[in-house]
Design an enzyme around this catalytic site. Structure first.
Site, mmCIF file in Angstrom:
data_model
loop_
_atom_site.group_PDB
_atom_site.id
_atom_site.type_symbol
_atom_site.label_atom_id
_atom_site.label_comp_id
_atom_site.label_asym_id
_atom_site.label_seq_id
_atom_site.Cartn_x
_atom_site.Cartn_y
_atom_site.Cartn_z
ATOM 1 N N PHE A 131 0.874 -1.181 0.000
ATOM 2 C CA PHE A 131 0.000 0.000 0.000
ATOM 3 C C PHE A 131 0.906 1.225 0.000
ATOM 4 O O PHE A 131 1.628 1.475 0.971
ATOM 5 C CB PHE A 131 -0.877 -0.041 1.262
ATOM 6 C CG PHE A 131 -1.948 1.027 1.317
ATOM 7 C CD1 PHE A 131 -2.523 1.539 0.169
ATOM 8 C CD2 PHE A 131 -2.402 1.487 2.547
ATOM 9 C CE1 PHE A 131 -3.527 2.506 0.237
ATOM 10 C CE2 PHE A 131 -3.410 2.451 2.627
ATOM 11 C CZ PHE A 131 -3.965 2.953 1.470
ATOM 12 N N GLU A 135 5.120 9.785 0.961
ATOM 13 C CA GLU A 135 6.072 10.399 0.023
ATOM 14 C C GLU A 135 7.082 11.228 0.812
ATOM 15 O O GLU A 135 6.850 11.532 1.987
ATOM 16 C CB GLU A 135 5.314 11.310 -0.959
ATOM 17 C CG GLU A 135 4.292 10.543 -1.780
ATOM 18 C CD GLU A 135 3.517 11.429 -2.739
ATOM 19 O OE1 GLU A 135 3.761 12.661 -2.773
ATOM 20 O OE2 GLU A 135 2.676 10.882 -3.455
ATOM 21 N N PRO A 136 8.165 11.645 0.135
ATOM 22 C CA PRO A 136 9.166 12.449 0.859
ATOM 23 C C PRO A 136 8.553 13.664 1.546
ATOM 24 O O PRO A 136 8.962 14.030 2.642
ATOM 25 C CB PRO A 136 10.143 12.858 -0.245
ATOM 26 C CG PRO A 136 10.035 11.759 -1.255
ATOM 27 C CD PRO A 136 8.612 11.292 -1.221
ATOM 28 N N GLY A 139 4.100 12.574 4.836
ATOM 29 C CA GLY A 139 4.076 11.418 5.740
ATOM 30 C C GLY A 139 2.816 11.501 6.578
ATOM 31 O O GLY A 139 1.739 11.079 6.164
ATOM 32 N N ARG A 274 18.534 -15.549 37.328
ATOM 33 C CA ARG A 274 19.797 -14.804 37.470
ATOM 34 C C ARG A 274 20.097 -14.578 38.954
ATOM 35 O O ARG A 274 19.316 -13.936 39.665
ATOM 36 C CB ARG A 274 19.668 -13.455 36.746
ATOM 37 C CG ARG A 274 20.805 -12.491 36.962
ATOM 38 C CD ARG A 274 22.022 -12.865 36.166
ATOM 39 N NE ARG A 274 23.057 -11.843 36.267
ATOM 40 C CZ ARG A 274 24.352 -12.096 36.170
ATOM 41 N NH1 ARG A 274 24.772 -13.337 35.960
ATOM 42 N NH2 ARG A 274 25.226 -11.120 36.241
ATOM 43 N N GLN A 343 16.763 -3.324 30.584
ATOM 44 C CA GLN A 343 17.432 -2.901 31.816
ATOM 45 C C GLN A 343 17.666 -4.093 32.744
ATOM 46 O O GLN A 343 18.760 -4.275 33.285
ATOM 47 C CB GLN A 343 16.569 -1.831 32.516
ATOM 48 C CG GLN A 343 17.243 -1.149 33.682
ATOM 49 C CD GLN A 343 18.407 -0.262 33.243
ATOM 50 O OE1 GLN A 343 18.529 0.088 32.072
ATOM 51 N NE2 GLN A 343 19.275 0.070 34.177
ATOM 52 N N GLU A 370 1.383 4.209 10.571
ATOM 53 C CA GLU A 370 -0.090 4.297 10.685
ATOM 54 C C GLU A 370 -0.523 5.402 11.643
ATOM 55 O O GLU A 370 -1.461 5.228 12.421
ATOM 56 C CB GLU A 370 -0.695 2.948 11.075
ATOM 57 C CG GLU A 370 -0.872 2.055 9.867
ATOM 58 C CD GLU A 370 -1.503 0.738 10.185
ATOM 59 O OE1 GLU A 370 -2.646 0.749 10.659
ATOM 60 O OE2 GLU A 370 -0.840 -0.277 9.952
ATOM 61 N N GLU A 374 1.763 11.264 18.287
ATOM 62 C CA GLU A 374 1.203 12.619 18.390
ATOM 63 C C GLU A 374 -0.094 12.740 17.588
ATOM 64 O O GLU A 374 -1.031 13.425 17.993
ATOM 65 C CB GLU A 374 2.213 13.658 17.883
ATOM 66 C CG GLU A 374 3.466 13.797 18.742
ATOM 67 C CD GLU A 374 4.538 12.768 18.422
ATOM 68 O OE1 GLU A 374 4.267 11.789 17.696
ATOM 69 O OE2 GLU A 374 5.668 12.934 18.906
HETATM 70 C C1 LIG Z 1 8.209 0.350 9.540
HETATM 71 C C2 LIG Z 1 7.440 1.305 8.700
HETATM 72 C C3 LIG Z 1 6.585 0.819 7.726
HETATM 73 C C4 LIG Z 1 5.877 1.719 6.906
HETATM 74 N N1 LIG Z 1 5.110 1.204 5.899
HETATM 75 C C5 LIG Z 1 4.436 2.061 5.077
HETATM 76 C C6 LIG Z 1 3.651 1.563 3.985
HETATM 77 O O1 LIG Z 1 3.538 0.355 3.778
HETATM 78 N N2 LIG Z 1 3.027 2.459 3.184
HETATM 79 C C7 LIG Z 1 3.120 3.808 3.375
HETATM 80 O O2 LIG Z 1 2.513 4.545 2.614
HETATM 81 N N3 LIG Z 1 3.864 4.322 4.395
HETATM 82 C C8 LIG Z 1 4.525 3.469 5.241
HETATM 83 N N4 LIG Z 1 5.299 3.967 6.266
HETATM 84 C C9 LIG Z 1 5.437 5.402 6.430
HETATM 85 C C10 LIG Z 1 4.651 5.937 7.608
HETATM 86 O O3 LIG Z 1 3.290 5.941 7.318
HETATM 87 C C11 LIG Z 1 5.199 7.326 7.939
HETATM 88 O O4 LIG Z 1 6.514 7.139 8.429
HETATM 89 C C12 LIG Z 1 4.359 8.063 8.941
HETATM 90 O O5 LIG Z 1 3.132 8.440 8.376
HETATM 91 C C13 LIG Z 1 5.069 9.323 9.441
HETATM 92 O O6 LIG Z 1 5.498 10.072 8.347
HETATM 93 P P1 LIG Z 1 7.027 10.581 8.270
HETATM 94 O O7 LIG Z 1 7.912 9.426 8.537
HETATM 95 O O8 LIG Z 1 7.174 11.319 6.998
HETATM 96 O O9 LIG Z 1 7.168 11.565 9.500
HETATM 97 P P2 LIG Z 1 6.650 13.097 9.553
HETATM 98 O O10 LIG Z 1 5.299 13.207 8.960
HETATM 99 O O11 LIG Z 1 7.737 13.956 9.058
HETATM 100 O O12 LIG Z 1 6.513 13.265 11.120
HETATM 101 C C14 LIG Z 1 7.682 13.241 11.950
HETATM 102 C C15 LIG Z 1 7.248 13.349 13.393
HETATM 103 O O13 LIG Z 1 6.543 14.566 13.604
HETATM 104 C C16 LIG Z 1 5.635 14.413 14.659
HETATM 105 N N5 LIG Z 1 4.278 14.771 14.193
HETATM 106 C C17 LIG Z 1 3.697 14.403 13.039
HETATM 107 N N6 LIG Z 1 2.433 14.883 12.970
HETATM 108 C C18 LIG Z 1 2.223 15.589 14.103
HETATM 109 C C19 LIG Z 1 1.125 16.305 14.645
HETATM 110 N N7 LIG Z 1 -0.052 16.402 13.974
HETATM 111 N N8 LIG Z 1 1.267 16.897 15.860
HETATM 112 C C20 LIG Z 1 2.436 16.790 16.532
HETATM 113 N N9 LIG Z 1 3.504 16.100 16.089
HETATM 114 C C21 LIG Z 1 3.412 15.508 14.889
HETATM 115 C C22 LIG Z 1 5.691 12.938 15.092
HETATM 116 O O14 LIG Z 1 6.589 12.795 16.173
HETATM 117 C C23 LIG Z 1 6.262 12.269 13.863
HETATM 118 O O15 LIG Z 1 6.917 11.040 14.151
HETATM 119 C C24 LIG Z 1 6.009 3.105 7.108
HETATM 120 C C25 LIG Z 1 6.858 3.593 8.108
HETATM 121 C C26 LIG Z 1 7.555 2.716 8.899
HETATM 122 C C27 LIG Z 1 8.466 3.260 9.964
#
Ligand SMILES: Cc1cc2nc3c(=O)[nH]c(=O)nc-3n(C[C@H](O)[C@H](O)[C@H](O)COP(=O)(O)OP(=O)(O)OC[C@H]3O[C@@H](n4cnc5c(N)ncnc54)[C@H](O)[C@@H]3O)c2cc1C
Length: 387
Positions: A131, A135-136, A139, A274, A343, A370, A374
């Site tokens: 799924f 995107e960069p 998220g 232990r 720990q 998912e 936050e």
């Molecule tokens: C193991 C793994 C599997 C994944 N598999 C999939 C997949 O199959 N398909 C897919 O499409 N994506 C997938 N993802 C991507 C995932 O959905 C995103 O990593 C996630 O949505 C967060 O987006 P980002 O990494 O760009 O972080 P960002 O959107 O940049 O967010 C970074 C951080 O900002 C903070 N933040 C974000 N929003 C808020 C808010 N509203 N308020 C306060 N703080 C906030 C949180 O601490 C967050 O971790 C996967 C990610 C991982 C780690």
């Protein structure tokens, strides 16, 4: 090695869950310990695991036989399965759940024709699903995604860049959310079924995560997809993704719960055996207090997860606040449990390859994907303020 898992003793289940619980206990007993080998894409491992999940009948609970208005899955069963699988292996859990999560937009909103082509092979573990949403620059903010799907006669042409896509490179097909532009933001997105061998679909550089997980980038360069491969109505892609997460988020909490239970079981075993300062570690009051904290985290998570699953199964509709609490509560709790386990294992807890060290790494991504913790808080607050 502690590998006993028992079904939680809670009032949310019926006889079918008890029967499933027995099968899961049997699977947990016989499952091999996970090995940290293979390429980051794990294509062969994914296919082997998916077939095993089908043979045990577990995939029947993740992928319905048919799509359409009446298709639904049993979220309590899904959660029980994820809890038991994650007790043994985060990788097995991931392969299992992705077959369901990555086909959900299809069985929730797709045409009969697409459902009849793609659901059964996913349910049989013969084809691996993915799924692609993230995107960069999109998220947590899914509505910001930039991948485009432009109509060209009886096709759409996809262009864009997806990253962090589970099963990238291993999948046989991808459900892709792309911008079709019916309206601004989230109302201008649609879902598409794209076969992995479609011209213009490329897999990006390999990505290695903190714990074994098949994940990578998917790039679309003038990728032509038949218009009949649109899943659901134009502009409904965001809704389909959110409906999918509303079903599957509870089960992320369940996977975290499985990892936490395993960490607690390992820690009880270790602290009893232990010897330290003339007696077992478990005799020390502060150690007992930590064990109590860990057990409390496990049991409260179990209640949150299965309450949320029961609500979804029995009362239908959306229960976003309860779902977000299950995901947030159980993943944060599991992180604390894993940290306490490390720990109490001392140096052994940070030695590469020990069970609690693996759990410590495996649990971390669950607080991010998912919807990060936050984001779950935002959902909980919104549901409180709306009521
Ligand atoms: C193991 C793994 C599997 C994944 N598999 C999939 C997949 O199959 N398909 C897919 O499409 N994506 C997938 N993802 C991507 C995932 O959905 C995103 O990593 C996630 O949505 C967060 O987006 P980002 O990494 O760009 O972080 P960002 O959107 O940049 O967010 C970074 C951080 O900002 C903070 N933040 C974000 N929003 C808020 C808010 N509203 N308020 C306060 N703080 C906030 C949180 O601490 C967050 O971790 C996967 C990610 C991982 C780690």
């Amino acid at each position: 090695m502690v590998a006993t898992w028992r079904m939680p003793d809670l009032p949310f289940f019926d006889e079918s869950h008890t029967e499933l619980g027995e099968r899961l206990t049997e699977w947990v007993k016989g499952a091999a310990e996970p090995e940290e080998t293979g390429s980051p894409y794990f294509a062969d491992e994914c296919k082997t695991i998916a077939k095993e999940m089908a043979e045990w009948g577990f995939l029947d609970y993740a992928v319905p036989a048919e799509g359409g208005l009446n298709s639904k899955i049993d979220v309590r069963a899904l959660s029980l399965i994820r809890e038991a699988l994650a007790y043994r292996s985060g990788l097995v859990d991931s392969v299992f759940v992705m077959q369901g999560l990555a086909t959900a937009p299809l069985w929730l909103t797709g045409s009969d024709e697409l459902c009849s082509t793609y659901l059964e092979p996913a349910r049989q573990g013969q084809k691996i699903a993915a799924f692609a949403v993230t995107e960069p620059e999109a998220g947590s903010d899914v509505a910001a995604l930039k991948t485009t799907a432009e109509r060209d006669g009886d096709h759409f042409i996809l262009n864009g860049h997806k990253r962090w896509i589970t099963n990238a490179g291993a999948a046989d097909f991808y459900i892709v959310i792309a911008r079709t532009g019916e309206a601004p933001g989230s109302r201008g997105l649609s879902a598409f079924m794209v076969d992995a061998d479609t011209d213009g679909l490329e897999i990006g550089p390999e990505v290695e995560m903190i714990a074994p997980h098949p994940i990578g980038e998917v790039i679309f360069r003038n990728c032509r997809v038949p218009a009949t491969n649109m899943i659901g109505a134009p502009g409904e892609g965001f809704k389909a993704a959110m409906k999918t997460f509303d079903i599957f988020r509870t089960s992320v909490g369940a996977a975290a719960l499985g990892m936490a239970r395993r960490a607690l079981a390992e820690t009880i075993g270790h602290t009893k055996s232990r010897e330290l300062f003339g007696g077992p570690l478990a005799q020390m009051p502060t150690v007992q207090a930590t064990l109590a904290d860990m057990a409390l985290d496990v049991e409260t998570s179990s209640l949150l997860v299965y309450r949320s699953a029961w609500l979804k199964d029995v009362h239908e509709g959306r229960h976003s606040g309860a779902v977000a609490m299950a995901k947030l509560g159980a993943t944060e709790a599991a992180h604390r449990v894993a940290d306490n386990a490390v720990q109490l294992f001392g140096a052994l807890g940070v030695a590469r390859g020990s069970t609690v060290e693996q759990i410590y790494r495996e649990i971390r991504p669950l607080r991010i994907y998912e919807g990060a913790s936050e984001v779950q808080k935002v959902i909980i607050a919104r549901s409180l303020l709306q009521s």
